[in-house]
Design a protein around this motif. Structure first.
Motif, PDB file in Angstrom:
ATOM      1  N   ALA A 169      -4.770  12.307   6.261  1.00  0.00           N
ATOM      2  CA  ALA A 169      -5.864  11.533   6.857  1.00  0.00           C
ATOM      3  C   ALA A 169      -5.828  11.548   8.381  1.00  0.00           C
ATOM      4  CB  ALA A 169      -5.813  10.095   6.342  1.00  0.00           C
ATOM      5  N   ALA A 170      -4.607  11.605   8.936  1.00  0.00           N
ATOM      6  CA  ALA A 170      -4.491  11.550  10.399  1.00  0.00           C
ATOM      7  C   ALA A 170      -4.598  12.928  11.035  1.00  0.00           C
ATOM      8  CB  ALA A 170      -3.151  10.916  10.785  1.00  0.00           C
ATOM      9  N   PRO A 213       0.818  -1.213   0.000  1.00  0.00           N
ATOM     10  CA  PRO A 213       0.000   0.000   0.000  1.00  0.00           C
ATOM     11  C   PRO A 213       0.857   1.271   0.000  1.00  0.00           C
ATOM     12  CG  PRO A 213      -0.524  -1.418   1.887  1.00  0.00           C
ATOM     13  CD  PRO A 213       0.642  -2.017   1.208  1.00  0.00           C
ATOM     14  N   ALA A 214       0.350   2.316  -0.678  1.00  0.00           N
ATOM     15  CA  ALA A 214       1.055   3.597  -0.723  1.00  0.00           C
ATOM     16  C   ALA A 214       0.863   4.348   0.597  1.00  0.00           C
ATOM     17  CB  ALA A 214       0.539   4.429  -1.881  1.00  0.00           C
ATOM     18  N   ASP A 215       1.942   4.953   1.076  1.00  0.00           N
ATOM     19  CA  ASP A 215       1.898   5.802   2.275  1.00  0.00           C
ATOM     20  C   ASP A 215       1.866   7.281   1.913  1.00  0.00           C
ATOM     21  OD1 ASP A 215       2.304   3.606   4.193  1.00  0.00           O
ATOM     22  OD2 ASP A 215       4.279   3.460   3.246  1.00  0.00           O
ATOM     23  N   LEU A 216       2.328   7.602   0.705  1.00  0.00           N
ATOM     24  CA  LEU A 216       2.465   9.004   0.292  1.00  0.00           C
ATOM     25  C   LEU A 216       2.094   9.142  -1.177  1.00  0.00           C
ATOM     26  CD1 LEU A 216       3.554  11.957   0.595  1.00  0.00           C
ATOM     27  CD2 LEU A 216       5.817  11.046   0.000  1.00  0.00           C
ATOM     28  N   GLY A 217       1.405  10.230  -1.482  1.00  0.00           N
ATOM     29  CA  GLY A 217       1.142  10.583  -2.873  1.00  0.00           C
ATOM     30  C   GLY A 217       1.599  12.006  -3.157  1.00  0.00           C
ATOM     31  N   LEU A 218       2.103  12.221  -4.363  1.00  0.00           N
ATOM     32  CA  LEU A 218       2.462  13.567  -4.824  1.00  0.00           C
ATOM     33  C   LEU A 218       1.788  13.768  -6.173  1.00  0.00           C
ATOM     34  CD1 LEU A 218       6.135  12.921  -3.969  1.00  0.00           C
ATOM     35  CD2 LEU A 218       5.052  14.968  -3.116  1.00  0.00           C
ATOM     36  N   SER A 247      -6.678   5.308  -1.843  1.00  0.00           N
ATOM     37  CA  SER A 247      -6.599   5.454  -0.392  1.00  0.00           C
ATOM     38  C   SER A 247      -5.129   5.652  -0.012  1.00  0.00           C
ATOM     39  CB  SER A 247      -7.161   4.195   0.284  1.00  0.00           C
ATOM     40  OG  SER A 247      -6.977   4.294   1.674  1.00  0.00           O
ATOM     41  N   VAL A 248      -4.769   6.875   0.328  1.00  0.00           N
ATOM     42  CA  VAL A 248      -3.388   7.177   0.708  1.00  0.00           C
ATOM     43  C   VAL A 248      -3.432   8.146   1.891  1.00  0.00           C
ATOM     44  CG1 VAL A 248      -3.158   9.051  -1.001  1.00  0.00           C
ATOM     45  CG2 VAL A 248      -1.115   7.888  -0.183  1.00  0.00           C
ATOM     46  N   PRO A 249      -2.696   7.866   2.968  1.00  0.00           N
ATOM     47  CA  PRO A 249      -2.810   8.690   4.182  1.00  0.00           C
ATOM     48  C   PRO A 249      -2.380  10.137   3.990  1.00  0.00           C
ATOM     49  CG  PRO A 249      -1.566   6.662   4.622  1.00  0.00           C
ATOM     50  CD  PRO A 249      -1.802   6.715   3.151  1.00  0.00           C
ATOM     51  N   VAL A 250      -1.325  10.354   3.195  1.00  0.00           N
ATOM     52  CA  VAL A 250      -0.776  11.705   3.009  1.00  0.00           C
ATOM     53  C   VAL A 250      -0.609  11.963   1.516  1.00  0.00           C
ATOM     54  CG1 VAL A 250       1.255  13.168   3.353  1.00  0.00           C
ATOM     55  CG2 VAL A 250       0.417  11.766   5.238  1.00  0.00           C
ATOM     56  N   LEU A 251      -1.105  13.118   1.077  1.00  0.00           N
ATOM     57  CA  LEU A 251      -0.938  13.494  -0.322  1.00  0.00           C
ATOM     58  C   LEU A 251      -0.742  15.004  -0.401  1.00  0.00           C
ATOM     59  CD1 LEU A 251      -2.696  12.136  -3.416  1.00  0.00           C
ATOM     60  CD2 LEU A 251      -2.692  14.600  -3.086  1.00  0.00           C
ATOM     61  N   ILE A 252       0.284  15.416  -1.130  1.00  0.00           N
ATOM     62  CA  ILE A 252       0.485  16.847  -1.382  1.00  0.00           C
ATOM     63  C   ILE A 252       0.688  17.040  -2.883  1.00  0.00           C
ATOM     64  CG2 ILE A 252       1.486  17.296   0.903  1.00  0.00           C
ATOM     65  CD1 ILE A 252       4.238  17.562  -0.542  1.00  0.00           C
ATOM     66  N   GLY A 253       0.549  18.277  -3.332  1.00  0.00           N
ATOM     67  CA  GLY A 253       0.763  18.532  -4.743  1.00  0.00           C
ATOM     68  C   GLY A 253       0.514  19.987  -5.074  1.00  0.00           C
ATOM     69  N   CYS A 254       0.592  20.308  -6.369  1.00  0.00           N
ATOM     70  CA  CYS A 254       0.359  21.684  -6.800  1.00  0.00           C
ATOM     71  C   CYS A 254       0.171  21.738  -8.303  1.00  0.00           C
ATOM     72  CB  CYS A 254       1.503  22.602  -6.365  1.00  0.00           C
ATOM     73  SG  CYS A 254       3.046  22.303  -7.223  1.00  0.00           S
ATOM     74  N   SER A 255      -0.179  22.922  -8.764  1.00  0.00           N
ATOM     75  CA  SER A 255      -0.298  23.177 -10.198  1.00  0.00           C
ATOM     76  C   SER A 255       1.051  23.609 -10.762  1.00  0.00           C
ATOM     77  CB  SER A 255      -1.325  24.275 -10.439  1.00  0.00           C
ATOM     78  OG  SER A 255      -0.920  25.485  -9.807  1.00  0.00           O
ATOM     79  N   GLY A 256       1.220  23.376 -12.055  1.00  0.00           N
ATOM     80  CA  GLY A 256       2.472  23.769 -12.699  1.00  0.00           C
ATOM     81  C   GLY A 256       2.238  24.214 -14.120  1.00  0.00           C
ATOM     82  N   GLY A 257       3.165  25.020 -14.643  1.00  0.00           N
ATOM     83  CA  GLY A 257       3.125  25.409 -16.043  1.00  0.00           C
ATOM     84  C   GLY A 257       3.302  24.207 -16.949  1.00  0.00           C
ATOM     85  N   GLY A 258       3.773  23.109 -16.388  1.00  0.00           N
ATOM     86  CA  GLY A 258       3.913  21.834 -17.082  1.00  0.00           C
ATOM     87  C   GLY A 258       4.163  20.769 -16.042  1.00  0.00           C
ATOM     88  N   VAL A 259       4.019  19.508 -16.422  1.00  0.00           N
ATOM     89  CA  VAL A 259       4.259  18.430 -15.463  1.00  0.00           C
ATOM     90  C   VAL A 259       5.201  17.396 -16.063  1.00  0.00           C
ATOM     91  CG1 VAL A 259       2.024  18.774 -14.343  1.00  0.00           C
ATOM     92  CG2 VAL A 259       2.246  17.027 -16.110  1.00  0.00           C
ATOM     93  N   ILE A 260       5.780  16.599 -15.172  1.00  0.00           N
ATOM     94  CA  ILE A 260       6.814  15.635 -15.548  1.00  0.00           C
ATOM     95  C   ILE A 260       6.430  14.288 -14.958  1.00  0.00           C
ATOM     96  CG2 ILE A 260       9.275  15.059 -15.304  1.00  0.00           C
ATOM     97  CD1 ILE A 260       9.518  18.260 -14.686  1.00  0.00           C
TER      98      ILE A 260
END
Length: 411
Positions: A187-188, A35-40, A63-76
């Motif tokens: 999630a926590a 299972p994943a613990d982190l998402g970006l 279902s992932v406990p922690v996820l962070i991210g953002c918008s970008g002028g482009g993605v990789i």
């Protein structure tokens, strides 16, 4: 068999957000055996009108406990073909998932008003983040490009967490007036499906993880290092006890014709970060813009505070210099780092690099993969890149910052 760190990345170019989310979740989850613990998550500004739907759509399928991210002028990220792609001017979504046994994750969101004074004790910064320095956390920061206080945050974290690696990028929009998004789900904690427009979303990772960094500022040094003998704030008044403009003119006169042409619009100054290092080379300098020259007095203003005693070297930037700089740093990492232990990489690249600089797509990521071919890479094109030079953390421009993730056990 011991439980090991695992990473996966998937990139989708589907124009429908639902379809893009479904694709990246399915591909990334199926690449993990635990299972994943982190998402970006990084999303291109083509989806700007739908940012509020990103976290709810992900939550339906992932279902992932922690996820962070953002918008970008482009993605990789990694396309279905297996190739790492940098997509700058089209709808795209990149999802990185990580299974991180033995790693503690702490998420935080701060705005400028939350920040302690710079003369506060380390405790004020530790309270802000919620992690003790003894845990030796590594930090990933995603910040609004318009946030005031980002430099203060970097200074405060460097102060409170000496030796910790801090990297990341500033969210970027597709054009002037475009909207930004910062995503945060814990999630926590108390940050369930939060969408922010301002401030900084931070992630502290402690325990069985190391982030090795490559900070490619895209410049090549010219001439020899010189010393500042007189300065006032960001204005250099004397170099080696001579008028700075005269030193610069002599240097430019010694260049090839091609370099002289380049110096007219792509001349920068590198400030040496280690006062005690005798032999300076690429990667030892913090690259800063030249803001102006006083033709009468011969002083030079640069985009940072400078003080007497500091060493400088002038630099040039173009596609070739940028390519050679990244190649030099990757070769050094291959020789001196832990390339065999690398599990994944995060890439934070300036919107001023990519195809606009090199004239062809996927250049930086492609070069990176020739040295570290077997690991997933995910990231985005930033409005400013966050990474360390000489043991301190800075916001850069025209830079590609790589965070290479590996287990501590390999040290």
């Amino acid at each position: 068999m011991a439980d090991r760190m695992q990473w996966a990345n998937a990139l989708s170019t589907r124009p429908s957000l639902e379809a893009a989310v479904a694709e990246v979740v399915q591909r990334a989850v199926s690449s993990l055996t635990a299972p994943a613990d982190l998402g970006l998550v990084f999303i291109s500004s083509a989806f700007a009108s739908e940012y509020s739907r990103v976290l709810p759509l992900l939550a339906e399928q992932l279902s992932v406990p922690v996820l962070i991210g953002c918008s970008g002028g482009g993605v990789i990220g990694t396309a279905a073909s297996g190739q790492t792609q940098e997509l700058e001017a089209e709808a795209a979504l990149s999802l990185t998932l990580a299974h991180l046994p033995g790693v503690d994750l702490q998420v935080f969101h701060v705005v400028a008003e939350d920040l302690p004074d710079l003369d506060s004790s380390p405790d004020a910064w530790i309270d802000l983040v919620g992690v003790e320095p003894s845990a030796k956390p590594q930090f990933i920061l995603l910040s609004s490009a318009f946030s005031s206080g980002v430099n203060d945050l970097l200074q405060g974290l460097d102060f409170a967490y000496p030796g910790s690696v801090i990297l990341g990028g500033q969210a970027s929009a597709g054009g002037l007036g475009g909207r930004l998004a910062l995503f945060c789900h814990d999630a926590a904690g108390n940050q369930h499906q939060c969408l922010y427009r301002d401030g900084t979303v931070g992630l502290a990772l402690s325990g069985n993880i190391v982030l090795d960094t490559i900070v490619a500022q895209g410049c090549k040094p010219i001439g020899e290092p010189v010393q500042v003998t007189k300065a006032e704030r960001n204005i250099i008044l004397e170099i080696d006890e001579k008028v700075p403009l005269m030193v610069l003119r002599d240097l430019i006169a010694s260049l090839s014709e091609q370099e002289r042409m380049l110096a007219q619009h792509s001349l920068f100054v590198g400030v040496a970060m280690d006062e005690f290092k005798l032999s300076l080379q690429q990667g030892d300098f913090l690259i800063r813009s030249i803001l102006g020259v006083d033709p009468t007095g011969g002083a030079i203003a640069i985009g940072d505070i400078v003080r007497p005693g500091q060493r400088l070297q002038f630099h040039l930037r173009d596609a070739q210099a940028s390519a050679e700089d990244l190649q030099f740093l990757l070769e050094r990492y291959q020789q001196q780092g832990s390339p065999n232990a690398a599990a994944a990489a995060l890439m934070f690249s300036c919107v001023g690099r990519g195809e606009g600089l090199y004239g062809k797509p996927n250049f930086d990521s492609g070069l990176f993969k020739t040295y570290l071919p077997d690991i997933p890479v995910g990231g985005f094109f930033c409005g400013g890149e966050i990474g360390p030079v000489g043991g301190r953390t800075f916001i850069h421009g025209y830079t590609s910052v790589f965070g290479i993730c590996r287990e501590l056990a390999e040290d």
